[in-house]
Design a protein around this motif. Structure first.
Motif, short mmCIF file in Angstrom:
data_model
loop_
_atom_site.label_atom_id
_atom_site.label_comp_id
_atom_site.label_asym_id
_atom_site.label_seq_id
_atom_site.Cartn_x
_atom_site.Cartn_y
_atom_site.Cartn_z
N MET A 1 73.52 10.33 86.90
CA MET A 1 73.55 10.59 88.35
C MET A 1 74.14 9.39 89.08
SD MET A 1 70.42 11.68 90.89
CE MET A 1 70.22 13.23 90.01
N ASP A 2 74.99 9.70 90.08
CA ASP A 2 75.64 8.63 90.84
C ASP A 2 74.62 7.79 91.60
OD1 ASP A 2 78.21 9.40 90.07
OD2 ASP A 2 78.35 10.87 91.69
N LYS A 3 74.92 6.50 91.71
CA LYS A 3 74.06 5.56 92.40
C LYS A 3 74.83 4.89 93.54
CE LYS A 3 70.59 5.97 89.44
NZ LYS A 3 69.29 6.55 89.83
N ALA A 4 74.09 4.33 94.47
CA ALA A 4 74.72 3.57 95.55
C ALA A 4 75.55 2.42 94.98
CB ALA A 4 73.66 3.04 96.51
N ALA A 5 75.07 1.84 93.88
CA ALA A 5 75.81 0.74 93.26
C ALA A 5 77.19 1.18 92.79
CB ALA A 5 75.01 0.19 92.08
N ASP A 6 77.32 2.44 92.35
CA ASP A 6 78.61 2.96 91.93
C ASP A 6 79.56 3.09 93.13
OD1 ASP A 6 77.64 3.33 89.28
OD2 ASP A 6 76.74 5.23 89.89
N VAL A 7 79.02 3.51 94.25
CA VAL A 7 79.82 3.63 95.47
C VAL A 7 80.31 2.24 95.91
CG1 VAL A 7 79.85 4.38 97.88
CG2 VAL A 7 78.53 5.67 96.19
N LYS A 8 79.41 1.28 95.87
CA LYS A 8 79.76 -0.08 96.27
C LYS A 8 80.85 -0.65 95.37
CE LYS A 8 75.20 -1.13 98.21
NZ LYS A 8 74.02 -2.04 98.18
N ALA A 9 80.77 -0.37 94.09
CA ALA A 9 81.79 -0.86 93.17
C ALA A 9 83.14 -0.22 93.45
CB ALA A 9 81.35 -0.58 91.73
N ALA A 10 83.13 1.09 93.75
CA ALA A 10 84.37 1.79 94.06
C ALA A 10 85.00 1.24 95.34
CB ALA A 10 84.11 3.29 94.19
N LEU A 11 84.18 0.94 96.33
CA LEU A 11 84.69 0.37 97.58
C LEU A 11 85.23 -1.04 97.36
CD1 LEU A 11 81.94 1.53 100.10
CD2 LEU A 11 84.35 2.21 100.13
N ALA A 12 84.58 -1.80 96.52
CA ALA A 12 85.00 -3.18 96.27
C ALA A 12 86.42 -3.24 95.71
CB ALA A 12 84.03 -3.86 95.30
N GLU A 54 84.58 11.25 96.41
CA GLU A 54 84.25 11.10 94.99
C GLU A 54 82.75 11.20 94.74
OE1 GLU A 54 84.78 7.78 91.38
OE2 GLU A 54 85.75 7.47 93.35
N PHE A 55 81.97 10.70 95.71
CA PHE A 55 80.51 10.66 95.55
C PHE A 55 79.82 11.60 96.55
CE2 PHE A 55 82.12 6.63 93.92
CZ PHE A 55 81.45 6.52 92.70
N LYS A 56 80.43 12.75 96.79
CA LYS A 56 79.96 13.65 97.85
C LYS A 56 78.56 14.21 97.61
CE LYS A 56 82.41 17.65 95.89
NZ LYS A 56 83.49 18.65 96.17
N GLN A 76 79.60 2.87 106.39
CA GLN A 76 80.55 3.90 106.80
C GLN A 76 80.70 4.98 105.71
OE1 GLN A 76 84.84 2.88 106.91
NE2 GLN A 76 84.76 3.49 109.06
N CYS A 77 80.81 4.55 104.47
CA CYS A 77 80.95 5.49 103.37
C CYS A 77 79.71 6.37 103.24
CB CYS A 77 81.21 4.74 102.06
SG CYS A 77 81.75 5.80 100.71
N GLY A 78 78.54 5.77 103.38
CA GLY A 78 77.31 6.55 103.34
C GLY A 78 77.28 7.62 104.41
N LEU A 79 77.75 7.27 105.60
CA LEU A 79 77.79 8.23 106.69
C LEU A 79 78.82 9.32 106.45
CD1 LEU A 79 77.36 5.76 109.67
CD2 LEU A 79 75.73 7.53 108.96
N PHE A 80 79.97 8.96 105.89
CA PHE A 80 80.96 9.97 105.54
C PHE A 80 80.38 10.98 104.54
CE2 PHE A 80 84.87 7.02 106.34
CZ PHE A 80 84.78 7.26 107.70
#
Length: 244
Positions: A1-12, A54-56, A76-80
């Motif tokens: 399951m996707d995690k917030a850490a995965d989103v942060k890594a993708a944004l980085a 990607e993490f919808k 911002q990504c979390g809100l999107f």
């Protein structure tokens, strides 16, 4: 399951250190400014949206983790992601849950810059259409001491305007006439301009009552799409009042 850490890594991966100072200046992050303390990594909005897509299906508690971040693009990504989930939600109960989640984030101070408000409130505001207590919530937000809650109040009304209902926007814009913040003047003027696109008579009625006394920025935004002679007439009313 996707995690917030995965989103942060993708944004980085889209980080641009050379843009951080520019973003910090643009969003007014200095001491005493409206975005004080906000941190940027320099990712562009389309890039952040691509990560959100990607993490919808990110779980709500993982969205909360993103919104707890000091990094603007992560919030911002979390809100999107949340907005995307709201748009796809079909069951009223699911929409209610997402709307309430958004309000909680707002009240916690996580929706805390104008771009975050403007990318979310026009869509989440659709939940209020047809709700008997919609105006009660809009009034409450408009009376808030918190800048971003007041901005959400007026930007929520964009959802109503889009379906041809302008009463809410006119009402909240009138409530905010004496607001001291330029970001509220801009937002109110923007919504009045949108009112004028759907119902020019309602805009003119508002201007007839308030053009002479409303904040100049609000007025200029409201009349931006009118023809030049009419624009000058309303600006003239403002100028004449300033002289008297």
């Amino acid at each position: 399951m996707d995690k917030a850490a995965d989103v942060k890594a993708a944004l980085a991966a889209f980080s641009r250190p050379e843009k951080e100072a520019t973003f910090a200046w643009f969003f007014k992050t200095g001491p005493g400014q409206y975005g004080e303390g906000d941190v940027f990594i320099g990712a562009k909005v389309p890039e952040t949206r691509s990560v959100a897509a990607e993490f919808k299906h990110l779980a709500s508690h993982e969205i909360d983790e993103l919104l707890a971040s000091k990094i603007h693009e992560e919030r911002q990504c979390g809100l999107f992601i949340l907005v995307g989930q709201f748009k796809r939600a079909k069951a009223p109960g699911a929409q209610q849950e997402l709307f309430d989640h958004y309000l909680n984030l707002l009240y916690e101070g996580r929706v805390n810059n104008w771009d975050l408000v403007d990318a979310t409130a026009p869509y989440l505001g659709a939940f209020l259409i047809g709700k008997p207590d919609a105006m009660t919530l809009l009034d409450k937000l408009a009376r808030s001491e918190k800048l971003w809650e007041r901005r959400v109040a007026i930007i929520f009304t964009f959802a109503f305007i889009r379906v041809g209902e302008v009463r809410e926007a006119v009402h909240i814009a009138e409530m905010l006439l004496d607001d001291k913040h330029d970001l509220i003047h801009k937002a109110s003027g923007w919504m009045l301009r949108e009112v004028g696109k759907r119902d020019i008579d309602e805009l003119r009625k508002f201007l007839s009552r308030f053009a002479a006394t409303m904040p100049r920025t609000m007025l200029r935004y409201a009349i931006e799409k009118l023809d030049e002679p009419e624009r000058q007439r309303w600006l003239g009313a403002k100028a004449q009042n300033a002289k008297s």
